[in-house]
Design a protein around this motif. Structure first.
Motif, PDB file in Angstrom:
ATOM      1  N   TYR A  76       2.181   1.437   8.429  1.00 54.22           N
ATOM      2  CA  TYR A  76       1.950   1.689   7.004  1.00 54.22           C
ATOM      3  C   TYR A  76       2.787   2.879   6.520  1.00 54.22           C
ATOM      4  CZ  TYR A  76      -0.332   2.800   2.624  1.00 54.22           C
ATOM      5  OH  TYR A  76      -0.570   3.074   1.310  1.00 54.22           O
ATOM      6  N   GLU A  77       2.833   3.941   7.317  1.00 53.88           N
ATOM      7  CA  GLU A  77       3.608   5.130   6.930  1.00 53.88           C
ATOM      8  C   GLU A  77       5.104   4.826   6.853  1.00 53.88           C
ATOM      9  OE1 GLU A  77       2.684   8.105   5.791  1.00 53.88           O
ATOM     10  OE2 GLU A  77       0.613   7.425   5.892  1.00 53.88           O
ATOM     11  N   ILE A  78       5.587   3.969   7.748  1.00 55.50           N
ATOM     12  CA  ILE A  78       6.999   3.575   7.676  1.00 55.50           C
ATOM     13  C   ILE A  78       7.255   2.835   6.365  1.00 55.50           C
ATOM     14  CG2 ILE A  78       8.790   2.122   8.710  1.00 55.50           C
ATOM     15  CD1 ILE A  78       7.449   2.735  11.436  1.00 55.50           C
ATOM     16  N   GLY A  79       6.319   1.970   6.009  1.00 51.58           N
ATOM     17  CA  GLY A  79       6.418   1.289   4.721  1.00 51.58           C
ATOM     18  C   GLY A  79       6.473   2.281   3.568  1.00 51.58           C
ATOM     19  N   GLN A  80       5.670   3.317   3.653  1.00 52.97           N
ATOM     20  CA  GLN A  80       5.665   4.350   2.615  1.00 52.97           C
ATOM     21  C   GLN A  80       7.017   5.068   2.533  1.00 52.97           C
ATOM     22  OE1 GLN A  80       3.058   3.508   0.645  1.00 52.97           O
ATOM     23  NE2 GLN A  80       2.655   5.678   0.392  1.00 52.97           N
ATOM     24  N   LEU A  81       7.600   5.368   3.705  1.00 50.51           N
ATOM     25  CA  LEU A  81       8.904   6.040   3.709  1.00 50.51           C
ATOM     26  C   LEU A  81       9.964   5.180   3.030  1.00 50.51           C
ATOM     27  CD1 LEU A  81       8.932   7.622   7.292  1.00 50.51           C
ATOM     28  CD2 LEU A  81       8.731   8.822   5.117  1.00 50.51           C
ATOM     29  N   TYR A  82       9.948   3.875   3.320  1.00 51.13           N
ATOM     30  CA  TYR A  82      10.906   2.978   2.667  1.00 51.13           C
ATOM     31  C   TYR A  82      10.601   2.843   1.169  1.00 51.13           C
ATOM     32  CZ  TYR A  82      13.384   1.450   6.829  1.00 51.13           C
ATOM     33  OH  TYR A  82      14.176   1.402   7.943  1.00 51.13           O
ATOM     34  N   TYR A  83       9.345   2.771   0.817  1.00 52.19           N
ATOM     35  CA  TYR A  83       8.964   2.617  -0.590  1.00 52.19           C
ATOM     36  C   TYR A  83       9.392   3.825  -1.420  1.00 52.19           C
ATOM     37  CZ  TYR A  83       6.159   1.747  -4.739  1.00 52.19           C
ATOM     38  OH  TYR A  83       5.767   1.527  -6.034  1.00 52.19           O
ATOM     39  N   ASP A  91      13.937   0.982  -0.287  1.00 53.08           N
ATOM     40  CA  ASP A  91      14.084  -0.443  -0.024  1.00 53.08           C
ATOM     41  C   ASP A  91      12.693  -1.080  -0.085  1.00 53.08           C
ATOM     42  OD1 ASP A  91      15.966  -2.302   2.467  1.00 53.08           O
ATOM     43  OD2 ASP A  91      14.548  -2.994   0.964  1.00 53.08           O
ATOM     44  N   TYR A  92      12.400  -1.723  -1.205  1.00 48.72           N
ATOM     45  CA  TYR A  92      11.083  -2.318  -1.392  1.00 48.72           C
ATOM     46  C   TYR A  92      10.851  -3.507  -0.455  1.00 48.72           C
ATOM     47  CZ  TYR A  92      11.052   0.571  -5.584  1.00 48.72           C
ATOM     48  OH  TYR A  92      11.107   1.628  -6.453  1.00 48.72           O
ATOM     49  N   TYR A  93      11.901  -4.217  -0.116  1.00 47.28           N
ATOM     50  CA  TYR A  93      11.772  -5.358   0.783  1.00 47.28           C
ATOM     51  C   TYR A  93      11.335  -4.891   2.179  1.00 47.28           C
ATOM     52  CZ  TYR A  93      12.922  -9.504   3.482  1.00 47.28           C
ATOM     53  OH  TYR A  93      12.850 -10.575   4.316  1.00 47.28           O
ATOM     54  N   LYS A  94      12.019  -3.857   2.719  1.00 44.37           N
ATOM     55  CA  LYS A  94      11.640  -3.331   4.030  1.00 44.37           C
ATOM     56  C   LYS A  94      10.251  -2.702   3.985  1.00 44.37           C
ATOM     57  CE  LYS A  94      16.155  -2.495   6.089  1.00 44.37           C
ATOM     58  NZ  LYS A  94      17.067  -1.494   6.645  1.00 44.37           N
ATOM     59  N   ALA A  95       9.945  -2.045   2.877  1.00 45.61           N
ATOM     60  CA  ALA A  95       8.606  -1.464   2.733  1.00 45.61           C
ATOM     61  C   ALA A  95       7.544  -2.555   2.849  1.00 45.61           C
ATOM     62  CB  ALA A  95       8.487  -0.732   1.404  1.00 45.61           C
ATOM     63  N   MET A  96       7.758  -3.661   2.146  1.00 45.31           N
ATOM     64  CA  MET A  96       6.796  -4.759   2.185  1.00 45.31           C
ATOM     65  C   MET A  96       6.704  -5.365   3.576  1.00 45.31           C
ATOM     66  SD  MET A  96       4.483  -6.244   0.516  1.00 45.31           S
ATOM     67  CE  MET A  96       4.735  -5.865  -1.201  1.00 45.31           C
ATOM     68  N   GLN A  97       7.820  -5.443   4.291  1.00 46.79           N
ATOM     69  CA  GLN A  97       7.786  -5.952   5.667  1.00 46.79           C
ATOM     70  C   GLN A  97       6.884  -5.083   6.548  1.00 46.79           C
ATOM     71  OE1 GLN A  97      12.015  -5.979   6.609  1.00 46.79           O
ATOM     72  NE2 GLN A  97      12.011  -8.227   6.625  1.00 46.79           N
ATOM     73  N   LYS A 101       3.282  -5.916   8.418  1.00 49.93           N
ATOM     74  CA  LYS A 101       3.027  -5.676   9.843  1.00 49.93           C
ATOM     75  C   LYS A 101       1.753  -4.857  10.021  1.00 49.93           C
ATOM     76  CE  LYS A 101       7.844  -5.739  11.357  1.00 49.93           C
ATOM     77  NZ  LYS A 101       8.944  -4.984  11.954  1.00 49.93           N
ATOM     78  N   ALA A 102       1.599  -3.835   9.179  1.00 47.32           N
ATOM     79  CA  ALA A 102       0.408  -2.991   9.262  1.00 47.32           C
ATOM     80  C   ALA A 102      -0.840  -3.787   8.906  1.00 47.32           C
ATOM     81  CB  ALA A 102       0.541  -1.778   8.347  1.00 47.32           C
ATOM     82  N   ASN A 107      -4.711  -2.903   9.185  1.00 47.69           N
ATOM     83  CA  ASN A 107      -4.737  -1.745   8.304  1.00 47.69           C
ATOM     84  C   ASN A 107      -5.185  -2.163   6.903  1.00 47.69           C
ATOM     85  OD1 ASN A 107      -3.501   0.200   6.289  1.00 47.69           O
ATOM     86  ND2 ASN A 107      -3.155   1.289   8.206  1.00 47.69           N
ATOM     87  N   ALA A 108      -6.291  -1.604   6.439  1.00 53.39           N
ATOM     88  CA  ALA A 108      -6.873  -1.990   5.149  1.00 53.39           C
ATOM     89  C   ALA A 108      -5.990  -1.572   3.969  1.00 53.39           C
ATOM     90  CB  ALA A 108      -8.267  -1.388   4.998  1.00 53.39           C
ATOM     91  N   LYS A 109      -5.423  -0.363   4.016  1.00 54.11           N
ATOM     92  CA  LYS A 109      -4.560   0.095   2.919  1.00 54.11           C
ATOM     93  C   LYS A 109      -3.356  -0.824   2.769  1.00 54.11           C
ATOM     94  CE  LYS A 109      -4.081   4.212   4.635  1.00 54.11           C
ATOM     95  NZ  LYS A 109      -3.646   5.582   4.915  1.00 54.11           N
ATOM     96  N   ALA A 110      -2.800  -1.240   3.885  1.00 53.31           N
ATOM     97  CA  ALA A 110      -1.639  -2.142   3.831  1.00 53.31           C
ATOM     98  C   ALA A 110      -2.036  -3.507   3.307  1.00 53.31           C
ATOM     99  CB  ALA A 110      -1.012  -2.261   5.228  1.00 53.31           C
ATOM    100  N   ALA A 111      -3.210  -3.970   3.684  1.00 50.18           N
ATOM    101  CA  ALA A 111      -3.681  -5.273   3.180  1.00 50.18           C
ATOM    102  C   ALA A 111      -3.833  -5.245   1.673  1.00 50.18           C
ATOM    103  CB  ALA A 111      -5.003  -5.633   3.850  1.00 50.18           C
ATOM    104  N   ILE A 112      -4.364  -4.149   1.155  1.00 54.51           N
ATOM    105  CA  ILE A 112      -4.521  -4.019  -0.302  1.00 54.51           C
ATOM    106  C   ILE A 112      -3.143  -3.916  -0.959  1.00 54.51           C
ATOM    107  CG2 ILE A 112      -5.339  -2.481  -2.133  1.00 54.51           C
ATOM    108  CD1 ILE A 112      -7.712  -1.830  -0.223  1.00 54.51           C
ATOM    109  N   THR A 113      -2.250  -3.140  -0.359  1.00 53.39           N
ATOM    110  CA  THR A 113      -0.908  -2.948  -0.919  1.00 53.39           C
ATOM    111  C   THR A 113      -0.152  -4.273  -1.005  1.00 53.39           C
ATOM    112  OG1 THR A 113      -0.834  -0.713  -0.024  1.00 53.39           O
ATOM    113  CG2 THR A 113       1.271  -1.696  -0.641  1.00 53.39           C
ATOM    114  N   THR A 114      -0.288  -5.122  -0.004  1.00 53.99           N
ATOM    115  CA  THR A 114       0.446  -6.379  -0.006  1.00 53.99           C
ATOM    116  C   THR A 114      -0.115  -7.385  -0.986  1.00 53.99           C
ATOM    117  OG1 THR A 114      -0.858  -7.209   1.857  1.00 53.99           O
ATOM    118  CG2 THR A 114       1.242  -6.168   2.368  1.00 53.99           C
ATOM    119  N   THR A 115      -1.344  -7.187  -1.462  1.00 55.77           N
ATOM    120  CA  THR A 115      -1.931  -8.132  -2.432  1.00 55.77           C
ATOM    121  C   THR A 115      -1.654  -7.738  -3.863  1.00 55.77           C
ATOM    122  OG1 THR A 115      -4.049  -6.981  -2.410  1.00 55.77           O
ATOM    123  CG2 THR A 115      -3.781  -8.823  -0.880  1.00 55.77           C
ATOM    124  N   LEU A 116      -1.180  -6.521  -4.094  1.00 54.18           N
ATOM    125  CA  LEU A 116      -0.932  -6.062  -5.470  1.00 54.18           C
ATOM    126  C   LEU A 116       0.362  -6.586  -6.020  1.00 54.18           C
ATOM    127  CD1 LEU A 116      -2.125  -2.368  -5.172  1.00 54.18           C
ATOM    128  CD2 LEU A 116      -3.365  -4.323  -6.095  1.00 54.18           C
TER     129      LEU A 116
END
Length: 116
Positions: A76-83, A91-97, A101-102, A107-116
């Motif tokens: 999730y933190e790696i996604g945040q760094l890319y975002y 890179d929003y695409y890599k962030a979403m990837q 994965k998270a 990971n609940a925060k990542a699950a919520i982030t991917t649904t928005l």
């Protein structure tokens, strides 16, 4: 005075020799890597510390190691760094990837982030 210096020098040299002997004995003991560090926890914490101190290259390396070991928070933190584009090009695409994965790792925060 000269006698005092010679007496103390002998004590110092004796102590130094004992210390070197003890140190070499300690270095001969091998500790299994599994006891020394747990990459999914230690690397994650070290990565967060590096991120807080704006050492993004180090943070990315440590977080990737932790994520590969199964730490969903690290992914999730790696996604945040890319975002946010911290230490890497934004890179929003890599962030979403990484968020996916998270989320797949629970990971609940990542699950919520991917649904928005």
């Amino acid at each position: 005075m000269l006698v005092w210096i010679c007496d103390n020098m002998a004590k110092i040299l004796s102590f130094a020799l004992a210390l070197l002997t003890f140190t070499s004995m300690c270095n001969a003991v091998t500790i299994p890597p599994s006891v020394v560090r747990q990459p999914d926890v230690t690397d994650y914490q070290a990565g967060l510390h590096a991120e807080r101190h704006h050492q993004y290259g180090t943070a990315m390396t440590l977080l990737k190691t932790a994520a590969k070991a199964g730490n969903s928070e690290a992914a999730y933190e790696i996604g945040q760094l890319y975002y946010e584009g911290c230490g890497v090009p934004r890179d929003y695409y890599k962030a979403m990837q990484w968020y996916r994965k998270a989320a797949a790792a629970g990971n609940a925060k990542a699950a919520i982030t991917t649904t928005l």
